[in-house]
Design an enzyme around this catalytic site. Structure first.
Site, short mmCIF file in Angstrom:
data_model
loop_
_atom_site.label_atom_id
_atom_site.label_comp_id
_atom_site.label_asym_id
_atom_site.label_seq_id
_atom_site.Cartn_x
_atom_site.Cartn_y
_atom_site.Cartn_z
N ASP A 160 -1.15 14.38 3.70
CA ASP A 160 -1.68 14.65 2.36
C ASP A 160 -1.83 16.14 2.11
OD1 ASP A 160 -1.92 11.92 2.46
OD2 ASP A 160 -3.95 11.85 1.64
N GLY A 204 -4.27 10.83 -2.30
CA GLY A 204 -4.50 12.17 -1.74
C GLY A 204 -5.42 13.03 -2.59
N ALA A 249 -6.00 17.15 -2.34
CA ALA A 249 -5.67 18.03 -3.47
C ALA A 249 -6.86 18.93 -3.82
CB ALA A 249 -5.25 17.19 -4.68
O1 PMV Z 1 -3.89 5.60 2.28
P1 PMV Z 1 -3.39 6.96 2.63
O2 PMV Z 1 -2.79 7.69 1.47
O3 PMV Z 1 -4.37 7.77 3.42
O4 PMV Z 1 -2.11 6.73 3.59
C1 PMV Z 1 -2.20 6.17 4.86
C2 PMV Z 1 -0.83 6.19 5.44
C3 PMV Z 1 -0.75 5.59 6.84
O5 PMV Z 1 0.62 5.70 7.23
C4 PMV Z 1 -1.13 4.13 6.82
C5 PMV Z 1 -1.64 6.33 7.82
C6 PMV Z 1 -1.21 7.75 8.12
O6 PMV Z 1 -2.06 8.47 8.69
O7 PMV Z 1 -0.07 8.15 7.87
#
Ligand code: PMV
Length: 304
Positions: free
Chosen positions: A138, A93, A97
């Site tokens: 995030d 994230g 941030a």
């Molecule tokens: O890789 P990141 O931190 O962007 O997480 C993605 C998380 C998923 O569940 C795979 C997608 C989402 O949008 O929640």
């Protein structure tokens, strides 16, 4: 001069399942992005060799935040300086941030009085515009801090957990991995659907054990979650090597965090094993750093 900071995040449980409306638990960590804003002759950013113009291709998040503020107030002379502890592009994230800390710093600088909900919402709009599509997770976690149940965006209490993050250093595209999972689910709707339901059950069970401080059981559930993430094809050899190295060194549990395919894994640890786990991840080829969960969302660090 105003400095604000905002945290990165990890998924304790439930990534991918949350795309299908199932439960996930995300949590802020004590790695933060710091953004300082001060008066300047024009709209600029601090670069390594002095102030530079904000370039929409090189600095899309900052550029888009500034454009949003132009709709709220008269933005003319401001210099933005970014420092971040959060590794870029690894699922922790970092862009959220930076975006959230910048919004808060400009909010204070211009006296626009945005609420935390406004900040989270603007942050999500910025990420969606820059990335085409973005989950609100995030930006929400970075704004409010602490542990959050998604998709309801319900803030749970704060529980101090020691985490070692292992970074494979391999870039992975969240969009591509999410679409691979969607294709797999289309081919095997009942099989993958049930896996998503089980991941959701892990998240829900996990909340209870986090709340009672039974981190041995939390770790066990993380390991089960990891097996299911592997089963839907979001693992990789590098991630598995770091996961197994951390467990061998005494981690209570370990799993991918975020989309997978590359990026980072997390290992839940007891204090006595922290540095052993961190070293072991390094020996297995990853970059590792020790952090803890954090209850602190976006905050002002000081004015001068
Ligand atoms: O890789 P990141 O931190 O962007 O997480 C993605 C998380 C998923 O569940 C795979 C997608 C989402 O949008 O929640």
């Amino acid at each position: 001069m105003i400095t604000c900071s905002a945290p990165g995040k990890i998924f304790l449980f439930g990534e991918h399942a949350v795309v299908y409306g199932k439960t996930a638990i995300a949590c802020a960590i004590d790695l933060r992005a710091h953004v300082t804003v001060e008066e300047a002759g024009s709209i600029q950013m601090k670069g390594p060799g002095g102030n530079i113009d904000i370039n929409p291709r090189k600095h899309p998040y900052i550029y888009t935040v500034v454009e949003k503020f132009k709709n709220l107030t008269d933005v003319s002379g401001v210099c933005i300086d970014i420092r971040s502890d959060i590794p870029v592009g690894s699922g922790l994230g970092s862009s959220a941030a930076v975006t959230i800390a910048t919004i808060k710093a400009l909010d204070i600088f211009y006296g626009t009085n945005l609420s935390l909900d406004d900040i989270a919402q603007m942050g999500h709009q910025v990420e969606s515009e820059v990335q085409g599509r973005a989950s609100p997770t995030d930006t929400f976690v970075s704004t409010f801090g602490g542990m959050v149940q998604i998709p309801d965006r319900k803030k749970l209490g704060y529980y101090d957990m020691l985490i070692v993050i292992g970074n494979t250093g391999k870039f992975s595209s969240t969009r591509k991995i999410v679409s691979n999972v969607a294709a797999l689910k289309e081919r095997h709707p009942s099989v993958i659907g049930q896996i998503m339901d089980t991941i959701s059950a892990i998240s829900e069970t996990g909340i209870e054990y986090i709340q009672t401080g039974d981190f041995h059981t939390v770790g066990e559930l993380m390991n089960i979650n990891q097996g299911l993430l592997d089963s839907i094809g979001v693992g990789s050899k590098e991630l598995s090597e770091l996961v197994y190295a951390s467990r061998k060194a005494g981690a209570l549990g370990s799993k991918i965090t975020g989309a997978g395919g590359g990026g980072c894994m997390i290992a839940l640890c007891e204090h006595k094993n922290l540095s052993r786990v961190a070293h072991s991840i390094k020996r297995a080829g990853g970059d590792s750093f020790i952090c803890r969960t954090s209850n602190s969302g976006v905050r002002a660090e000081g004015k001068s």
